[in-house]
Motif scaffolding. Structure first.
Motif, PDB file in Angstrom:
ATOM      1  N   GLN A   1      -3.033  45.437  70.366  1.00  0.00           N
ATOM      2  CA  GLN A   1      -3.203  45.748  68.947  1.00  0.00           C
ATOM      3  C   GLN A   1      -1.865  45.619  68.217  1.00  0.00           C
ATOM      4  O   GLN A   1      -1.093  46.564  68.133  1.00  0.00           O
ATOM      5  N   SER A   2      -1.608  44.442  67.676  1.00  0.00           N
ATOM      6  CA  SER A   2      -0.375  44.175  66.932  1.00  0.00           C
ATOM      7  C   SER A   2      -0.483  44.710  65.508  1.00  0.00           C
ATOM      8  O   SER A   2      -1.577  44.744  64.927  1.00  0.00           O
ATOM      9  N   GLU A   3       0.646  45.082  64.937  1.00  0.00           N
ATOM     10  CA  GLU A   3       0.686  45.471  63.530  1.00  0.00           C
ATOM     11  C   GLU A   3       0.408  44.286  62.612  1.00  0.00           C
ATOM     12  O   GLU A   3       0.181  44.455  61.414  1.00  0.00           O
ATOM     13  N   ASN A   4       0.387  43.065  63.166  1.00  0.00           N
ATOM     14  CA  ASN A   4       0.126  41.859  62.365  1.00  0.00           C
ATOM     15  C   ASN A   4      -1.354  41.513  62.232  1.00  0.00           C
ATOM     16  O   ASN A   4      -1.693  40.594  61.494  1.00  0.00           O
ATOM     17  N   ILE A   5      -2.236  42.238  62.913  1.00  0.00           N
ATOM     18  CA  ILE A   5      -3.664  41.991  62.754  1.00  0.00           C
ATOM     19  C   ILE A   5      -4.026  42.261  61.293  1.00  0.00           C
ATOM     20  O   ILE A   5      -3.645  43.274  60.726  1.00  0.00           O
ATOM     21  N   GLY A   6      -4.741  41.297  60.697  1.00  0.00           N
ATOM     22  CA  GLY A   6      -5.097  41.388  59.291  1.00  0.00           C
ATOM     23  C   GLY A   6      -4.096  40.720  58.364  1.00  0.00           C
ATOM     24  O   GLY A   6      -4.337  40.577  57.173  1.00  0.00           O
ATOM     25  N   ARG A   7      -2.977  40.271  58.914  1.00  0.00           N
ATOM     26  CA  ARG A   7      -1.934  39.630  58.113  1.00  0.00           C
ATOM     27  C   ARG A   7      -2.269  38.153  57.909  1.00  0.00           C
ATOM     28  O   ARG A   7      -2.634  37.444  58.834  1.00  0.00           O
ATOM     29  N   GLN A   8      -2.159  37.695  56.683  1.00  0.00           N
ATOM     30  CA  GLN A   8      -2.384  36.280  56.381  1.00  0.00           C
ATOM     31  C   GLN A   8      -1.128  35.501  56.781  1.00  0.00           C
ATOM     32  O   GLN A   8      -0.031  35.817  56.324  1.00  0.00           O
ATOM     33  N   ILE A   9      -1.285  34.499  57.663  1.00  0.00           N
ATOM     34  CA  ILE A   9      -0.130  33.708  58.081  1.00  0.00           C
ATOM     35  C   ILE A   9      -0.202  32.259  57.603  1.00  0.00           C
ATOM     36  O   ILE A   9       0.817  31.595  57.527  1.00  0.00           O
ATOM     37  N   VAL A  10      -1.400  31.764  57.331  1.00  0.00           N
ATOM     38  CA  VAL A  10      -1.564  30.449  56.701  1.00  0.00           C
ATOM     39  C   VAL A  10      -1.933  30.737  55.256  1.00  0.00           C
ATOM     40  O   VAL A  10      -2.955  31.367  54.983  1.00  0.00           O
ATOM     41  N   ILE A  11      -1.072  30.325  54.320  1.00  0.00           N
ATOM     42  CA  ILE A  11      -1.168  30.783  52.937  1.00  0.00           C
ATOM     43  C   ILE A  11      -1.385  29.603  51.991  1.00  0.00           C
ATOM     44  O   ILE A  11      -0.552  28.701  51.918  1.00  0.00           O
ATOM     45  N   ASP A  12      -2.513  29.629  51.287  1.00  0.00           N
ATOM     46  CA  ASP A  12      -2.797  28.675  50.207  1.00  0.00           C
ATOM     47  C   ASP A  12      -2.500  27.221  50.580  1.00  0.00           C
ATOM     48  O   ASP A  12      -1.779  26.512  49.869  1.00  0.00           O
ATOM     49  N   MET A  13      -3.092  26.759  51.677  1.00  0.00           N
ATOM     50  CA  MET A  13      -2.945  25.362  52.089  1.00  0.00           C
ATOM     51  C   MET A  13      -3.889  24.492  51.251  1.00  0.00           C
ATOM     52  O   MET A  13      -5.104  24.534  51.410  1.00  0.00           O
ATOM     53  N   VAL A  14      -3.303  23.724  50.360  1.00  0.00           N
ATOM     54  CA  VAL A  14      -4.057  22.904  49.420  1.00  0.00           C
ATOM     55  C   VAL A  14      -4.287  21.517  50.024  1.00  0.00           C
ATOM     56  O   VAL A  14      -3.331  20.891  50.506  1.00  0.00           O
ATOM     57  N   PRO A  15      -5.531  21.017  50.009  1.00  0.00           N
ATOM     58  CA  PRO A  15      -5.820  19.687  50.570  1.00  0.00           C
ATOM     59  C   PRO A  15      -5.044  18.592  49.844  1.00  0.00           C
ATOM     60  O   PRO A  15      -4.968  18.566  48.620  1.00  0.00           O
ATOM     61  N   GLN A  16      -4.485  17.666  50.654  1.00  0.00           N
ATOM     62  CA  GLN A  16      -3.751  16.516  50.129  1.00  0.00           C
ATOM     63  C   GLN A  16      -4.476  15.207  50.434  1.00  0.00           C
ATOM     64  O   GLN A  16      -4.027  14.147  50.028  1.00  0.00           O
ATOM     65  N   GLY A  17      -5.577  15.280  51.174  1.00  0.00           N
ATOM     66  CA  GLY A  17      -6.326  14.093  51.589  1.00  0.00           C
ATOM     67  C   GLY A  17      -6.033  13.741  53.031  1.00  0.00           C
ATOM     68  O   GLY A  17      -4.996  14.114  53.589  1.00  0.00           O
TER      69      GLY A  17
END
Length: 91
Positions: free
Chosen positions: A26-42
């Motif tokens: 049980q890490s304190e990082n559970i629930g943490r967003q690590i991939v942030i707003d990756m916008v498609p480029q094609g």
């Protein structure tokens, strides 16, 4: 383990389970967003940000998706120095 979801017009990823050499914990990082707003480029490419829990920093992020495989990079210096991880989709 990271759950990838849509977030507006982008893709985000949140830690849902953590493991080390002894198994799941049980890490304190559970629930943490690590991939942030990756916008498609094609062509399966995305640009956004990546959070690195080990040093509590956010980096320029790039992601490429090819079938069940995802390559994730976190970069500094305008993208000149990058670290990469390769992930596989769990079914």
């Amino acid at each position: 383990m990271v759950r990838m979801t849509t977030c507006g017009n982008a893709v985000c990823g949140t830690i849902i389970r953590t493991f080390d050499e002894t198994g799941e914990y049980q890490s304190e990082n559970i629930g943490r967003q690590i991939v942030i707003d990756m916008v498609p480029q094609g062509d399966g490419r995305y640009e956004g940000s990546v959070y690195r829990p080990s040093n509590d920093r956010i980096y320029i992020g790039r992601m490429e998706v090819d079938g069940d495989r995802l390559s994730l990079r976190g970069c500094v210096a305008g993208g000149l120095l990058c670290a990469r991880q390769n992930w596989v989709r769990l079914q």
